[in-house]
Write an enzyme that holds these catalytic residues in place. Sequence first.
Site, PDB file in Angstrom:
ATOM      1  N   ASP A   1      -0.281  26.886  28.022  1.00 57.74           N
ATOM      2  CA  ASP A   1       0.871  27.753  28.288  1.00 57.74           C
ATOM      3  C   ASP A   1       1.096  28.855  27.261  1.00 57.74           C
ATOM      4  OD1 ASP A   1       1.117  26.058  30.365  1.00 57.74           O
ATOM      5  OD2 ASP A   1       3.016  25.157  29.765  1.00 57.74           O
TER       6      ASP A   1
ATOM      7  N   HIS B   1      -2.179  19.446  30.576  1.00 56.79           N
ATOM      8  CA  HIS B   1      -2.271  20.665  31.370  1.00 56.79           C
ATOM      9  C   HIS B   1      -1.282  21.731  30.948  1.00 56.79           C
ATOM     10  CE1 HIS B   1       1.020  18.380  33.002  1.00 56.79           C
ATOM     11  NE2 HIS B   1       1.410  19.389  33.746  1.00 56.79           N
ATOM     12  N   CYS B   2      -0.493  21.484  29.907  1.00 58.73           N
ATOM     13  CA  CYS B   2       0.563  22.436  29.544  1.00 58.73           C
ATOM     14  C   CYS B   2       0.420  23.006  28.140  1.00 58.73           C
ATOM     15  CB  CYS B   2       1.937  21.774  29.689  1.00 58.73           C
ATOM     16  SG  CYS B   2       2.439  21.488  31.396  1.00 58.73           S
ATOM     17  N   ILE B   3       0.611  22.170  27.133  1.00 57.28           N
ATOM     18  CA  ILE B   3       0.764  22.673  25.764  1.00 57.28           C
ATOM     19  C   ILE B   3      -0.469  23.422  25.261  1.00 57.28           C
ATOM     20  CG2 ILE B   3       1.393  22.076  23.399  1.00 57.28           C
ATOM     21  CD1 ILE B   3       2.898  19.721  24.447  1.00 57.28           C
TER      22      ILE B   3
END
Length: 439
Positions: free
Chosen positions: A277, A272-274
Amino acid sequence: MVGNPLLERISNREAKVGVVGLGYVGLPLGMAFADAGFMVTGLDVDQRKIDKITKGESYIKHIPSEPLAKLTQAGKLTASNEFARSRELDCVIICVPTPLTASREPDMSFIIATGEALAPYVRPGQLFILESTTYPGTTEEILKPLLEKGGLKAGVDFFLAFSPEREDPGNKGFNTKTIPKVVGGYSPACLEVAVALYGSALKEVVPVSSTRVAELSKLLENIYRCVNIAMVNEMKMLCDRMNVDVWEVIQAASTKPFGFQPFYPGPGLGGHCIPIDPFYLTWKAREFEFHTKFIELAGEVNWQMPYYVVQRTMEALNAGKKVLNGAKVLCLGAAYKKDIDDFRESPSLRVMTLLKEKGADISYHDPFVKELHKGHGFNMEMKSVPLDAETLGQYDAVIILTDHSHIDYNELVQRSNIVIDTRNATKAVTEGREKIIKA
C-alpha cells in the site's frame, strides 16, 4: 436518477448481491451477505474456487467449511465464472487483487480486467462497489469510465462507491461482520445506497464524503503500521549492537497508559497490504509533484529486514566456525503471520531466496503452507518438511520466521544447534538459551 427502488430491495433483502473475486476478502464478505438473508453470487476466474464453493468446502484456513456448506446447500451462496450473470445482480462488489509490478508501481490489471468483463452487462439501477486497496482516484479515474462504456452514467443511471476491505486473517477478535466499514460514494445518492447495503449485513458503517477519502483512509491505516514497524525494526537493529533486548524494551514502554502503542519487529513485512500500500501512495503523490520521503524511508527499512536476518544467520554460524555456503538451514514458517495459511508477500520467501543465493541448503516447515511454487519473485518449488525432534540436530541453523502456536519451542531449542529467532517466539524458553540468536 428518479426514485430509488434499489433501497427498498435492499431493505427487504430482495436485492441480489454479487462478489467478484473470491479470495481472502471476497469469500467472507459473500458469506456475510448470504448469512444476512441475501441471495449471493460469487464471480471468479479460478474454477478451483468455484468447484470448492459448490461443494461447500472452504479453501481458506480460518474460514471453516461448515457455515459455508450451510449457505451453499440453502442456495444462498453460489459461484460462477460467467460474468454475464452480473446483469441479474442488483449490487456488485469488486474484491480483486491490487499487487505491484516488477518495478514496484501499482498494478491495475485486475481492476481493469474486471471492469471490462462487467461493462457489457451494466444496467440501470445497479450498484457497483470497489473494495480493492488502491490509490485515491482509482474508482473515478479507472473503474467509472469502464462501467460507463455502454453509455450509462455513474450517479445518473447506476450507483458507484468505494469501501476499503479491512480483513485481518486469523484475528479472533474481529471478523467481516464486526469490523467497521468505511464507505465513500461517487454522489450522495450513491453513498446512500452503498451505506444501506453494508448496513444490512455488517455491524457498523462509517460514511465519508467521497470515494477518494475512502480510498486514502485505507492507505493511511496501513502506512501508519508500516512506518511504526519500520521504526521498531530499526530500533531492533540498534539494540542488537547495544546488546539490549528490544522485546524487553517494548514491553517496558507498553506499560505507559497513554501516548504509546506497541509495534513489534520481525523479518520483514508480509501480507497483501502493508508491503504494498505505501507504494500506491508514493506513486500517486508524484502526480502532484510531492515526494513522500517519510513513507519511502520506512519502506526501505522494512525491505532490508530479510537481508538483516541472513546477516545474523551468517554471524551465528561463523561464531561456531561454520559458513553459510553449504550449511543446512531449516526455516520455520512460510506464512506471513502466525497460524494462517496466507503467504502473500511473506518475508519468509525473501529470506529463503537470499539464503539459497548464498549457497545454503534450505528446507522449510509450515503446517498451514504445504507447498511453495514459483511466482511473485520466488523461484523455487518446495514442500514443507516434518518438524521431527529426532532430526532437528541435523540442521546447522533453525530460523524462526513465523511463530506458529503449534511448535514446542522448548524442545526446538534443546534439540537444535543454533536458533535464530526473528519473532521472540522463544521468550519463555528456560533451557539452552545460549543457542538463541535474536534477529
